[in-house]
Design an enzyme around this catalytic site. Sequence first.
Site, mmCIF file in Angstrom:
data_model
loop_
_atom_site.group_PDB
_atom_site.id
_atom_site.type_symbol
_atom_site.label_atom_id
_atom_site.label_comp_id
_atom_site.label_asym_id
_atom_site.label_seq_id
_atom_site.Cartn_x
_atom_site.Cartn_y
_atom_site.Cartn_z
ATOM 1 N N GLY A 27 2.633 -2.272 -6.097
ATOM 2 C CA GLY A 27 3.307 -1.986 -5.476
ATOM 3 C C GLY A 27 4.689 -1.357 -5.832
ATOM 4 N N ALA A 28 5.379 -2.652 -6.247
ATOM 5 C CA ALA A 28 6.770 -2.118 -6.556
ATOM 6 C C ALA A 28 7.956 -1.524 -6.884
ATOM 7 C CB ALA A 28 6.876 -4.144 -7.358
ATOM 8 N N GLY A 70 7.766 -1.248 -1.120
ATOM 9 C CA GLY A 70 7.807 -2.496 -2.663
ATOM 10 C C GLY A 70 8.679 -2.409 -3.125
ATOM 11 N N TYR A 113 -8.834 3.752 4.970
ATOM 12 C CA TYR A 113 -7.336 3.166 5.363
ATOM 13 C C TYR A 113 -7.488 2.218 6.712
ATOM 14 C CZ TYR A 113 -2.482 2.750 5.579
ATOM 15 O OH TYR A 113 -1.431 1.655 5.870
ATOM 16 N N GLY A 146 8.418 2.702 -2.726
ATOM 17 C CA GLY A 146 8.524 2.606 -1.296
ATOM 18 C C GLY A 146 9.140 1.267 -0.435
#
Length: 319
Positions: A13-14, A19, A191, A17
């Site tokens: 997830g880079a 990441g 979540y 945000g």
Amino acid sequence: MEQPRKSTVVITGASSGVGLQAAKALADRGWHVVMACRNLEKAENAAKTVGMPQDSYTIVHIDTASLESVRQFVKNFRESGRSLEALVCNAAIYMPLLKEPLRSPEGFELTVATNHLGHFLLCNLMLEDLKKSPASDRRLVILGTVTHNPDELGGKIPPRPDLGELKGFEAGFKEPYSMIDGKTFEPVKAYKDSKVCNVLTMRELHQRYHSTGITFSSLYPGCVATTPLFRNHYPLFQKLFPLFQRYITGGFVSEELAGQRVAEVVADPAYRQSGAYWSWGNRQKKNGKSFVRQVSPEARDDEKAKRMWDLSEKLVGLV
């Protein structure tokens, strides 16, 4: 003269945000960052936008919701011939407005599949790569959240996480099951439950493998109220939540600062304590320092950690 070999970190997830900012912070420290992302074009644009040098990163496809994709990612990484010094499990989805559960390619509820099961498989497969690294300092870091812990203010807001007896996992976690505890689907709880599993995974990795010299840890970098994690929330929430955190609670942290904190936990000698959950607190004090925070009662339940591990191994096909 031959250049000294760069340390390599994989970050899921880079492309946005925290990441992305962690990727930039580690690239700035001289690491080579493998940006493990779903959307390669988005990741490329993001790396350019934050000014990461072309030779400081490689982008490799992964969708942590898909076990097949996770396995393919590991295969692609190994074919690159790089050694691995750190793995950061950061990718997550949060879909609070869902009425019905969405399903992963394997048929699991999508939030838990993306945030927990895909990363659980990735950690187990990439342990081999971390063990083989010639570096003396190797780390596996899983992002945490204050919402996993009802002992903290941010975790008191219902619905609270509760894995129950893990009946949903025990029953195979496919239709009609969409919650780990086997109860009715609740997207916000899904979540939070997935994040409890993240902490349990980190603690169980520590129990089983810290004798290998790998440091296993989690962190809560503070409240990143502007993160794309909230992109599936009401537009009004997306507008007001950062203001609330900035001016009312004082808990606001920029994506950039949160990314730097992730980089510290990955690279700084001060963070070599395995099994630790680092926190910068629910409230930001000026020059606030990190400390080892006690995790929630459920996330420190050793029996539950073992059971969650055994059931997750079956679900992802490791046993």
